[in-house]
Structures are given as C-alpha cells and as structure tokens.
Design a protein around this motif. Structure first.
Motif, PDB file in Angstrom:
ATOM      1  N   VAL A   1       0.862  -1.180   0.000  1.00 27.86           N
ATOM      2  CA  VAL A   1       0.000   0.000   0.000  1.00 27.86           C
ATOM      3  C   VAL A   1       0.897   1.228   0.000  1.00 27.86           C
ATOM      4  O   VAL A   1       1.818   1.329   0.798  1.00 27.86           O
ATOM      5  CB  VAL A   1      -0.924   0.034   1.240  1.00 27.86           C
ATOM      6  CG1 VAL A   1      -1.772   1.293   1.219  1.00 27.86           C
ATOM      7  CG2 VAL A   1      -1.803  -1.197   1.274  1.00 27.86           C
TER       8      VAL A   1
ATOM      9  N   ARG B   1      -7.802  -2.411   1.964  1.00 26.73           N
ATOM     10  CA  ARG B   1      -7.227  -3.707   1.665  1.00 26.73           C
ATOM     11  C   ARG B   1      -8.139  -4.803   2.212  1.00 26.73           C
ATOM     12  O   ARG B   1      -8.374  -4.884   3.414  1.00 26.73           O
ATOM     13  CB  ARG B   1      -5.859  -3.807   2.322  1.00 26.73           C
ATOM     14  CG  ARG B   1      -5.248  -5.169   2.170  1.00 26.73           C
ATOM     15  CD  ARG B   1      -3.916  -5.243   2.897  1.00 26.73           C
ATOM     16  NE  ARG B   1      -3.517  -6.646   2.946  1.00 26.73           N
ATOM     17  CZ  ARG B   1      -2.290  -7.040   3.233  1.00 26.73           C
ATOM     18  NH1 ARG B   1      -1.366  -6.171   3.505  1.00 26.73           N
ATOM     19  NH2 ARG B   1      -2.007  -8.317   3.260  1.00 26.73           N
TER      20      ARG B   1
ATOM     21  N   ASP C   1      -9.474  -8.235   3.731  1.00 29.78           N
ATOM     22  CA  ASP C   1      -8.821  -9.195   4.633  1.00 29.78           C
ATOM     23  C   ASP C   1      -8.360 -10.447   3.902  1.00 29.78           C
ATOM     24  O   ASP C   1      -7.412 -11.094   4.288  1.00 29.78           O
ATOM     25  CB  ASP C   1      -9.790  -9.607   5.740  1.00 29.78           C
ATOM     26  CG  ASP C   1     -10.040  -8.467   6.710  1.00 29.78           C
ATOM     27  OD1 ASP C   1      -9.089  -7.708   6.958  1.00 29.78           O
ATOM     28  OD2 ASP C   1     -11.172  -8.339   7.193  1.00 29.78           O
ATOM     29  N   LEU C   2      -9.096 -10.792   2.860  1.00 29.13           N
ATOM     30  CA  LEU C   2      -8.794 -12.056   2.180  1.00 29.13           C
ATOM     31  C   LEU C   2      -7.681 -11.912   1.149  1.00 29.13           C
ATOM     32  O   LEU C   2      -7.284 -12.875   0.519  1.00 29.13           O
ATOM     33  CB  LEU C   2     -10.052 -12.607   1.513  1.00 29.13           C
ATOM     34  CG  LEU C   2     -11.078 -13.201   2.485  1.00 29.13           C
ATOM     35  CD1 LEU C   2     -12.388 -13.467   1.780  1.00 29.13           C
ATOM     36  CD2 LEU C   2     -10.554 -14.474   3.116  1.00 29.13           C
TER      37      LEU C   2
ATOM     38  N   LYS D   1      -4.419 -12.195   0.316  1.00 31.26           N
ATOM     39  CA  LYS D   1      -3.189 -12.757   0.862  1.00 31.26           C
ATOM     40  C   LYS D   1      -2.641 -13.771  -0.118  1.00 31.26           C
ATOM     41  O   LYS D   1      -3.282 -14.052  -1.136  1.00 31.26           O
ATOM     42  CB  LYS D   1      -3.452 -13.385   2.231  1.00 31.26           C
ATOM     43  CG  LYS D   1      -4.573 -14.404   2.238  1.00 31.26           C
ATOM     44  CD  LYS D   1      -4.771 -14.947   3.626  1.00 31.26           C
ATOM     45  CE  LYS D   1      -5.851 -15.998   3.653  1.00 31.26           C
ATOM     46  NZ  LYS D   1      -5.975 -16.643   4.947  1.00 31.26           N
TER      47      LYS D   1
ATOM     48  N   LEU E   1     -12.485 -11.145  -3.490  1.00 31.47           N
ATOM     49  CA  LEU E   1     -11.593 -12.259  -3.214  1.00 31.47           C
ATOM     50  C   LEU E   1     -12.368 -13.484  -2.843  1.00 31.47           C
ATOM     51  O   LEU E   1     -13.367 -13.442  -2.134  1.00 31.47           O
ATOM     52  CB  LEU E   1     -10.627 -11.886  -2.097  1.00 31.47           C
ATOM     53  CG  LEU E   1      -9.570 -10.995  -2.709  1.00 31.47           C
ATOM     54  CD1 LEU E   1      -9.314  -9.823  -1.862  1.00 31.47           C
ATOM     55  CD2 LEU E   1      -8.332 -11.784  -3.031  1.00 31.47           C
ATOM     56  N   LYS E   2     -11.869 -14.575  -3.361  1.00 29.99           N
ATOM     57  CA  LYS E   2     -12.517 -15.841  -3.125  1.00 29.99           C
ATOM     58  C   LYS E   2     -11.595 -16.591  -2.191  1.00 29.99           C
ATOM     59  O   LYS E   2     -10.396 -16.663  -2.421  1.00 29.99           O
ATOM     60  CB  LYS E   2     -12.601 -16.555  -4.462  1.00 29.99           C
ATOM     61  CG  LYS E   2     -13.602 -17.631  -4.539  1.00 29.99           C
ATOM     62  CD  LYS E   2     -13.827 -17.914  -6.006  1.00 29.99           C
ATOM     63  CE  LYS E   2     -14.525 -19.229  -6.171  1.00 29.99           C
ATOM     64  NZ  LYS E   2     -14.935 -19.455  -7.536  1.00 29.99           N
ATOM     65  N   CYS E   3     -12.154 -17.110  -1.125  1.00 31.45           N
ATOM     66  CA  CYS E   3     -11.313 -17.831  -0.194  1.00 31.45           C
ATOM     67  C   CYS E   3     -11.284 -19.282  -0.621  1.00 31.45           C
ATOM     68  O   CYS E   3     -12.324 -19.863  -0.908  1.00 31.45           O
ATOM     69  CB  CYS E   3     -11.882 -17.708   1.212  1.00 31.45           C
ATOM     70  SG  CYS E   3     -10.737 -18.252   2.451  1.00 31.45           S
ATOM     71  N   PRO E   4     -10.092 -19.907  -0.700  1.00 33.39           N
ATOM     72  CA  PRO E   4     -10.065 -21.282  -1.193  1.00 33.39           C
ATOM     73  C   PRO E   4     -10.819 -22.252  -0.291  1.00 33.39           C
ATOM     74  O   PRO E   4     -11.291 -23.277  -0.748  1.00 33.39           O
ATOM     75  CB  PRO E   4      -8.581 -21.621  -1.254  1.00 33.39           C
ATOM     76  CG  PRO E   4      -7.895 -20.579  -0.457  1.00 33.39           C
ATOM     77  CD  PRO E   4      -8.762 -19.380  -0.428  1.00 33.39           C
ATOM     78  N   SER E   5     -10.953 -21.954   0.972  1.00 40.49           N
ATOM     79  CA  SER E   5     -11.589 -22.925   1.839  1.00 40.49           C
ATOM     80  C   SER E   5     -12.121 -22.237   3.076  1.00 40.49           C
ATOM     81  O   SER E   5     -11.578 -21.255   3.542  1.00 40.49           O
ATOM     82  CB  SER E   5     -10.574 -23.995   2.239  1.00 40.49           C
ATOM     83  OG  SER E   5     -10.910 -24.530   3.473  1.00 40.49           O
TER      84      SER E   5
ATOM     85  N   GLU F   1      -9.245 -23.886   7.378  1.00 44.41           N
ATOM     86  CA  GLU F   1      -7.868 -23.796   6.952  1.00 44.41           C
ATOM     87  C   GLU F   1      -7.104 -25.015   7.445  1.00 44.41           C
ATOM     88  O   GLU F   1      -7.330 -25.502   8.549  1.00 44.41           O
ATOM     89  CB  GLU F   1      -7.237 -22.539   7.558  1.00 44.41           C
ATOM     90  CG  GLU F   1      -8.090 -21.307   7.371  1.00 44.41           C
ATOM     91  CD  GLU F   1      -7.594 -20.423   6.252  1.00 44.41           C
ATOM     92  OE1 GLU F   1      -6.385 -20.202   6.207  1.00 44.41           O
ATOM     93  OE2 GLU F   1      -8.417 -19.989   5.437  1.00 44.41           O
TER      94      GLU F   1
END
Lengths: 572, 168
Positions: free
Chosen positions: B78, B129, B131-132, B134, B158-162, B165
């Motif tokens: 950033v 930004r 949170d997801l 990353k 953003l798509k979270c893979p799962s 975790e």
C-alpha cells in the motif's frame, strides 16, 4: 431439516385433508429421496479416506479391499472471518426457507392430481409459504449483516451470483404470497398460483444447483462437487412433470371471479406480481448471463452490481408505488376517480419530503423520487392502520393501545402484511441512504491530524498494538468524531491478525445512530512508525433503518402467520 | 374512465376489451423493463477472461473486463502517499474442468504463485485492503488495462479457497 418439514406437512394433511395425503407424501418423499440419494451415494459426508500401499486414495464408507484407513490432519478450525454470531444462524435459516417451500409445492401437486378446483391447497400452504419466506428473509438479512460487520467495504449486498441465487426464490415466493390473497378473496389467479409455486420450488433447487455445481464464479467459497448433472435432471423432471400436471388440469381451473377495473385491488395485485416476476427474470438473466453468452458468443461475459442496480431499481420503485396505492383501492370494480379522491391528500402531504430533500441536499433525482415513494407508502399504510384503530376506538369504546393491539390480532392476516410493508419501507430508506447519499474518503493521517467528511471531523489520536492470549496481533486506532466542535464519539477501528491462520480480520469502528453510520476501516499502517495511518471512512446515512426494517418485516410475517390455535380455542 | 360502469351491466364484448387493457398494460411495463435491462448492458457487461487471454488481446485493453488471478503474497503493497494498493495477480485457468484435472483450485493457485514464468499482471486498486487479500488467494478483478501495463481495478473481490484452513 427437509425431512422434518415433510413430516410436519404430511402430519397436517393426515388429519384434515385425507384426499391430499397420499400425493403430499409422494411428492415430499420423492424430493427427500433425491437429496438423500445425493448425500448417501454421491457426496457422503461420512465417507472416510482409504489408501492402498501404492499410494492410491479412495473415499468410501466401507473399507475397499487391500486398503488402510488414513486420517487427514486436523484442521485449525473455522476461518476467523466467519466467526460472527450471524454466521451461525445464516446457513440453517436459508436451508429452512428452502425446505419450507417443499410443502406448498407438495400440496399444489396433490391438488392438481386429485383434480380439485377449490383453494384448499392454498389455505394449507399459506402458513408454510409465509414461514419459509420468513426464514429466507432472516437468512438473507443475516448474510448482509455479516458482510457489513466483517468485510469492511461499507456495504451489505454485492449482487454476487450466490446472493442473487438465494434472492430468486424469495422473489417468486413473495409473488406467490401476494397472489394467493387474490385467490382466497376473489377466486382469481388459480392457474397462476400453481405456476408461481412450481417456479418457486424449482428455483430453490436451481439455487442449490448453481451454488454447488461450480458453474458460476462467485466470491462465496462452497465445497464444490460433481452433483451438477443430477440436479439438472431433477430440476428438469420436476419442472416438466408439474407443468404437465398443470396443463392437464388447465381447463378445470377456471377462475370463478372476473377482473374488474384497472384501478381495483385485484388489478394492483396483478401488477405487483408482474413486477416481482420481472425482478425474478432480471436476476435469473443476470445469473445466467455468463453461461448464455459463452454458449452464443464463445466468450464469457458478466454483469456486475451496477447492472443489477440500474435495472432492478425502477422496478423496486414501482413496487413501492403500488405499496402506497393498494391500501386505498377496493376489491371489485372501482374507478380512477374514486381512487384519485382517496389518493390526493396523502400524495400532496408526501411531496413535502422530496421537496425538503431537494432543498437540503441538492437535486439527486434518483434519491428524491425514491424518498417520495417511500414517504407515500409509509403514509398510506400508517393512515390505513390508523383508520382501523380509530374506527375500533369509536365502535368498541376502547383506548388507543387496546384498539391498536386488537386491530393487529383480530385481522392479523392483513395487518401482519402491513407491518411487513412498513418493514419494507424502512429497508428501502436504508437502501436509498446508502445508494444515493453515501459518501466516503480515504486519507493517511499522522497522530493528531484530522480528516473531514461531510459535517464530521474525525481526529486520529492514537494507535495501539498488542498481542492477545488467543493468538491475535491486534492493531487498534483511536479516533474522535466531532461535529461543530462538539465531541460525539470515540471509536476504535481495529485489525486483528490471527497468526495461526495467517488471516487478518478487520473490525470497522462505527458510530451508529438512527440517522447514519460513520464506518471507519483501518486500511494500513507502517509497522515501525505508528504515526502515519491510512483510514477509509464511509458515511452511510439511514443505513440502520435497513436492519430495523428487517426485524419489523420478520415480526410482521410472524403476526401474519398468526395464532391459529388460539383462535380455534376462542371460537369453539 | 370507462371502468366506472358496473360489470353486470356490460355486454360480453366490453369485457373482452377490459381484459386486453391488462395485457396491454403488462406488456408495456414488461417491454420497458426489458429495454432498460438491455440498454444497461452497455457499459455494465464485461468480458470475463483469464490473464493469459487478456494479455494476447490488445483490442480488449480499452474496455472494462473482469479477470481472475492468483495473488502473489509478497507483492502486496500500500502506498501511504497515494493510497493505492498494488499486487501481482498470476494467470489461473478459467474453466472448471482444467482446474479439476490439475488437482483442484487450491493446488492451481499454489502452482500459479510459485511459477516464475506464469503470465501475470500488476493490479492497482484504490480502496481498503480486503482481509482475504493474501498469498495464494483467488482474486476476481474488474477494471481496465492502463497505458503503463498495469491493470486499474474498480472492483476487487476475493474468493477464499476454503472455509476451514489446514494446519500449517
């Protein structure tokens, strides 16, 4: 949950509607069998993982020959972003809503098969449809609330395909709840009601299909699986079979009543249904657009939130207008003149609000028209309730509050509905506040500096960083909000970093009042010097009416479902 | 209005005319909404493409498109002066079948991020930004290519893979 709903529905049919019973059982059981089939044979949640010595891996409930059991390593638990009270209730509420629509559908099928032309199936279906609708509403709103509390983008509804897929059965279900009133009052729309419930049920299954089959790109991460084709077959069969049933009985289902004037109540319901169906078609088109465009042009195209907003906006406006006019219409034949006579006073009073808004915050046409429609709908609904209360006070010589309570209890179908409408008006107010009057800014401040947004001054006074015992590294800013030199609140926008999950969770700092939210997100800070910090500030006017409206809506729906048992006791 | 007359006194012909009024009214509203929906497509519909496809299609560089890519974690920055968030997104295949064959979306994202030769784009975004955002997350980005070769995002999802975790 589905089997519970089916069991309750069958139980109800057993006692009272023996003619329907076998067919309700059949429809319920076929649906149940389909889902159990998937759970048992395709995506068994109890399957374990087996491996052979040469490294092949199987998933199965029982041990395949020549394999041994392997255990996946324990996970670290639920992603911290999903740890929100709303998220515990959100999925089961949606499931309950989906499952609830199985019962009206089963009764519809039973009524078609047995060749009845009366409205018994609707009478039984009404509380079920309302209940399912209530659960669906709660589920949708909780999802929105989570997005608002946790995701830190200042919004509550992103028109993501999965959100739209859950909204679709809500739209057709809402149309059904309205049009069944017309059949029970005027013996109209008989065929149409069947169409609506078939559509709603198919859209429930379709929604599950869309989200689970992975045909759509959504930000919602679901465990994707290969159940797509099976769902597709099931939906097609259900849709074709129930439509065939309806066509078979088409001639029988002649409406006993007739449509009268264009300004009658039944006509208003007709237009209400038309608008809901148009909303449904818009949403369906938007969700299917990527798939359809790929088939026809070879490239995938998508539509985003802006398309949905611009297209559904006017239709929602039309619904608000109807909400403002319908309580003043009468069943049967009525005329434009009669309606006009009732309408001119509330219309002229309601014009005060848009004129005032234009004067205070400029010519924001969308916002002005929307606010006018909201005012009109609220005025007319309140006026209608007030009228009923005054009549009761005079006729029964009751005090205001007793009369008010009795109006709502005695005619809970109608006034429960009005309460839902008042909830909708409040929700619309929240939506208008955010869509037309939201302002935002992003600035980097040193300690002691302030930023200005509308009439608010936000001063960044301090930043703390500390480690918690449950494994979070917390960065927390202190911000003072003041207006005209008067301190209004001190808020703490925060960011929690969960070391174990390598996941940060933003907790926006919020100053909430009935008039507005100031919503501050901690965007960035320098790890070494904590003197310069970036904030994103949203000013969301009226947003809290959205949440209040949702609660009112649910209460109204519960009232409309009503107290059937107590009434029976009273009358017997 | 003609609707003032009570229905009982009306001959059958008149009644047919009345039903048609509803059909005409409904049709007018439906057509209006249809036109609205189609005219709104202009400017609001975007091509959904992979980063590979976008790089080899310069004719799409002057319009809004939607792309999907894997986030390279160490590239996220950033700029405190301008408030711009920048990161590198790496190409991931667009269709589900290829993804499944390569071992699922998590494996595909991992592969993409560690492959130094994979096609990638620098994304610039003005806003908070997420949170997801990353390493190895899947980003869905709407925006436009810029003359300097970066991609300016209007919208960043953003798509979270799962949901759950795995333990590190």
């Amino acid at each position: 949950m589905l089997s519970g709903a089916v069991a309750l529905g069958v139980n109800q049919a057993w006692k009272k509607e023996t003619q329907f019973t076998p067919w309700v059982i059949l429809t319920g059981m076929i649906t149940l069998a389909f889902f159990l089939l998937i759970v048992a044979f395709v995506e068994n949640p109890f399957s374990r993982i087996w491996a052979t010595l040469d490294g092949k891996v199987f998933r199965s409930m029982v041990q395949p020959v020549g394999t041994f059991l392997i255990y996946p390593p324990n996970g670290v638990g639920l992603n911290p972003l999903l740890r929100h009270p709303g998220m515990i209730v959100h999925p089961p509420m949606l499931y309950a809503g989906f499952a609830g629509f199985v019962i009206p559908f089963s009764f519809a099928v039973a009524s078609l098969v047995t060749g009845r032309n009366d409205s018994d199936w609707l009478r039984i279906s009404r509380p079920w449809a309302l209940g399912a609708w209530t659960f669906l509403t709660i589920g949708l709103v909780l999802g929105s609330r989570w997005a608002y509390d946790v995701l830190g983008w200042g919004g509550y509804w992103g028109w993501d395909p999965v959100e739209v897929a859950a909204l679709i059965p809500w739209l057709t279900g809402t149309a059904f709840i309205h049009s069944l009133i017309v059949q029970s009052k005027r013996q109209l729309f008989k065929r149409w009601n069947f169409v609506l419930i078939i559509l709603t049920f198919c859209m429930v299954v379709f929604g599950i299909f869309l989200t689970r089959s992975g045909v759509l790109d959504s930000v919602h991460a679901f465990s994707q699986s290969n159940i797509g084709p099976m769902f597709f077959v099931f939906i097609s069969l259900t849709f074709i079979a129930s439509l065939a049933l309806l066509l078979w009985r088409w001639k029988l289902l002649v409406s006993d009543g007739q449509m009268g004037s264009l300004f009658s109540k039944e006509s208003a319901f007709l237009f209400n249904n038309l608008l809901f169906i148009l909303l449904f078609l818009i949403c369906l088109a938007g969700v299917l657009f990527p798939l359809v465009s790929e088939v026809f042009t070879g490239t995938k195209m998508t539509v985003g939130a802006s398309w949905y907003k611009q297209t559904t906006g006017p239709v929602f406006g039309g619904l608000l207008l109807l909400m403002g006019v319908v309580p003043l219409t009468a069943w049967g034949s009525t005329s434009a003149g009669k309606l006009g006579k009732r309408l001119w006073l509330p219309v002229s009073i309601s014009l005060v609000v848009p004129v005032l808004t234009a004067f205070l915050s400029g010519l924001n046409w969308g916002g002005i028209v929307a606010l006018w429609l909201i005012t009109l709908a609220a005025l007319v609904t309140l006026f209608d309730i007030g009228n009923a209360v005054v009549h009761r006070m005079k006729a029964q010589k009751e005090g205001f509050f007793i009369a008010l309570g009795r109006v709502f209890v005695r005619n809970h179908h109608r006034y429960g509905g009005y309460l839902v409408h008042l909830g909708v008006v409040m929700i619309a107010l929240g939506v208008v506040g955010v869509e037309f009057y939201q302002t935002q800014t992003q600035q980097t401040l040193a300690k002691g500096e302030a930023l200005q947004l509308d009439s608010f001054k936000l001063t960044f006074t301090d930043l703390f960083q500390y480690q918690t015992t449950d494994g979070r590294a917390v960065t927390q800013a202190v911000m003072q909000i003041s207006r005209d030199g008067r301190l209004l609140a001190t808020i703490n926008p925060r960011s929690d970093y969960f070391d174990l999950y390598r996941q940060s969770v933003t907790a926006p700092g919020r100053m909430s009042t009935l008039a507005e939210d100031l919503y501050v997100v901690l965007v960035d800070w320098q790890p070494t010097t904590t003197s310069a910090v970036t904030f994103h500030v949203y000013h969301n006017p009226l947003i809290n009416w959205f949440w209040i409206g949702a609660v009112v809506m649910v209460l109204g729906a519960l009232l409309a479902i009503g107290l059937p048992d107590r009434r029976k006791v009273e009358s017997s | 209005m003609s609707a003032e007359v009570s229905p009982a006194s009306l001959p059958e012909k008149k009644h047919r005319f009345r039903v048609n009024k509803f059909i005409i009214g409904g049709a007018v509203i439906s057509v209006a909404v249809l036109l609205l929906a189609i005219s709104n497509l202009r400017g609001n519909a975007q091509y959904y493409m992979t980063i590979n496809e976008l790089i080899i299609a310069p004719e799409k560089w002057n319009q809004n498109v939607r792309i999907s890519g894997a986030v390279r974690g160490d590239s996220i920055q950033v700029n405190p002066q301008t408030g711009y968030l920048t990161f590198v997104a790496v190409n991931v295949p667009g269709d589900m079948k290829t993804v499944e064959q390569m071992g699922g979306i998590a494996a595909v994202l991992h592969q993409a991020v560690i492959d130094p030769n994979a096609a990638s784009l620098t994304i610039r975004y003005h806003g908070a930004r997420p949170d997801l955002l990353k390493n190895e997350a899947q980003a869905i980005i709407t925006g436009k290519m810029q003359p300097d070769g970066t991609f300016l995002a209007d919208d960043l999802l953003l798509k979270c893979p799962s949901k759950y975790e795995a333990a590190p």
